[in-house]
Scaffold this motif. Structure first.
Motif, PDB file in Angstrom:
ATOM      1  N   HIS A  79      10.325 -20.835  78.828  1.00  0.00           N
ATOM      2  CA  HIS A  79      11.304 -21.514  79.615  1.00  0.00           C
ATOM      3  C   HIS A  79      12.759 -20.613  79.519  1.00  0.00           C
ATOM      4  O   HIS A  79      13.683 -21.137  79.974  1.00  0.00           O
ATOM      5  N   ALA A  80      12.577 -19.261  79.361  1.00  0.00           N
ATOM      6  CA  ALA A  80      14.006 -18.502  79.064  1.00  0.00           C
ATOM      7  C   ALA A  80      14.853 -18.590  80.216  1.00  0.00           C
ATOM      8  O   ALA A  80      15.813 -18.476  80.237  1.00  0.00           O
ATOM      9  N   GLN A  81      14.130 -18.443  81.353  1.00  0.00           N
ATOM     10  CA  GLN A  81      15.055 -18.403  82.834  1.00  0.00           C
ATOM     11  C   GLN A  81      15.631 -19.605  83.011  1.00  0.00           C
ATOM     12  O   GLN A  81      16.461 -19.729  84.003  1.00  0.00           O
ATOM     13  N   LEU A  82      15.262 -21.100  82.414  1.00  0.00           N
ATOM     14  CA  LEU A  82      15.617 -22.087  82.894  1.00  0.00           C
ATOM     15  C   LEU A  82      16.821 -22.467  81.775  1.00  0.00           C
ATOM     16  O   LEU A  82      17.191 -23.621  82.082  1.00  0.00           O
ATOM     17  N   VAL A  83      17.254 -22.015  80.853  1.00  0.00           N
ATOM     18  CA  VAL A  83      17.896 -22.411  79.893  1.00  0.00           C
ATOM     19  C   VAL A  83      19.740 -22.545  80.552  1.00  0.00           C
ATOM     20  O   VAL A  83      20.152 -21.893  81.382  1.00  0.00           O
ATOM     21  N   CYS A  84      20.032 -23.757  80.032  1.00  0.00           N
ATOM     22  CA  CYS A  84      21.215 -24.222  80.644  1.00  0.00           C
ATOM     23  C   CYS A  84      22.392 -23.291  80.040  1.00  0.00           C
ATOM     24  O   CYS A  84      22.629 -23.099  78.866  1.00  0.00           O
ATOM     25  N   ALA A  85      23.236 -22.810  80.747  1.00  0.00           N
ATOM     26  CA  ALA A  85      24.224 -21.658  80.492  1.00  0.00           C
ATOM     27  C   ALA A  85      25.302 -22.386  79.466  1.00  0.00           C
ATOM     28  O   ALA A  85      25.630 -21.741  78.346  1.00  0.00           O
ATOM     29  N   GLN A  86      25.604 -23.568  79.857  1.00  0.00           N
ATOM     30  CA  GLN A  86      26.762 -24.386  78.974  1.00  0.00           C
ATOM     31  C   GLN A  86      26.108 -24.577  77.485  1.00  0.00           C
ATOM     32  O   GLN A  86      26.608 -24.452  76.569  1.00  0.00           O
ATOM     33  N   CYS A  87      24.760 -25.092  77.688  1.00  0.00           N
ATOM     34  CA  CYS A  87      24.192 -25.301  76.231  1.00  0.00           C
ATOM     35  C   CYS A  87      24.002 -24.020  75.299  1.00  0.00           C
ATOM     36  O   CYS A  87      24.540 -23.969  74.108  1.00  0.00           O
ATOM     37  N   ASP A  88      23.602 -22.840  76.110  1.00  0.00           N
ATOM     38  CA  ASP A  88      23.526 -21.598  75.601  1.00  0.00           C
ATOM     39  C   ASP A  88      24.754 -21.201  74.955  1.00  0.00           C
ATOM     40  O   ASP A  88      24.741 -20.675  73.734  1.00  0.00           O
ATOM     41  N   ALA A  89      25.830 -21.273  75.586  1.00  0.00           N
ATOM     42  CA  ALA A  89      27.195 -20.835  75.128  1.00  0.00           C
ATOM     43  C   ALA A  89      27.528 -21.576  73.779  1.00  0.00           C
ATOM     44  O   ALA A  89      28.150 -20.843  73.073  1.00  0.00           O
ATOM     45  N   VAL A  90      27.583 -22.899  73.718  1.00  0.00           N
ATOM     46  CA  VAL A  90      27.510 -23.747  72.645  1.00  0.00           C
ATOM     47  C   VAL A  90      26.739 -23.206  71.528  1.00  0.00           C
ATOM     48  O   VAL A  90      27.376 -22.984  70.484  1.00  0.00           O
ATOM     49  N   MET A  91      25.629 -23.108  71.673  1.00  0.00           N
ATOM     50  CA  MET A  91      24.630 -22.609  70.600  1.00  0.00           C
ATOM     51  C   MET A  91      25.012 -21.175  70.293  1.00  0.00           C
ATOM     52  O   MET A  91      24.641 -20.975  69.094  1.00  0.00           O
ATOM     53  N   GLU A  92      25.522 -20.171  70.958  1.00  0.00           N
ATOM     54  CA  GLU A  92      25.935 -18.961  70.616  1.00  0.00           C
ATOM     55  C   GLU A  92      27.209 -19.083  69.711  1.00  0.00           C
ATOM     56  O   GLU A  92      27.507 -18.171  68.917  1.00  0.00           O
ATOM     57  N   ALA A  93      28.033 -19.977  70.023  1.00  0.00           N
ATOM     58  CA  ALA A  93      29.242 -20.077  69.370  1.00  0.00           C
ATOM     59  C   ALA A  93      29.310 -20.326  67.842  1.00  0.00           C
ATOM     60  O   ALA A  93      28.289 -20.821  67.322  1.00  0.00           O
TER      61      ALA A  93
END
Length: 93
Positions: A79-93
């Motif tokens: 499901h890599a193409q369906l990742v929420c950009a906001q959740c991903d940004a928090v996870m990367e921080a």
């Protein structure tokens, strides 16, 4: 950081439900993949909100647990193409 849950935001269920016993994810396309912390005082249940602030009540938790896959992304690979950009940004921080 506490346990992270991968949460599936599913498309609306079909008008007629199948009696085949399929899991909720199998019968409904995934619209978006979110991340959520564990519920307070628990390591086995997702909290009430995703990292982007959406309610997890109507979402399905994935079997995928990022803590069980060191070195992998927090989300399920299929499901890599369906990742929420906001959740991903928090996870990367």
């Amino acid at each position: 950081m506490s346990e992270i849950f991968v949460m599936y935001e599913l498309d609306q269920p079909p008008a007629v439900r199948s009696s085949t016993g399929t899991s909720p994810v199998e019968g409904h396309p995934v619209r978006r993949v979110h991340a959520a912390n564990a519920a307070p005082g628990s390591s086995t249940a997702p909290g009430p909100r995703t990292l982007c602030g959406q309610d997890t009540f109507a979402m399905e938790a994935a079997d995928w647990k990022p803590s069980e896959h060191p070195g992998s992304s927090w989300y399920t690979p299929e499901h890599a193409q369906l990742v929420c950009a906001q959740c991903d940004a928090v996870m990367e921080a």
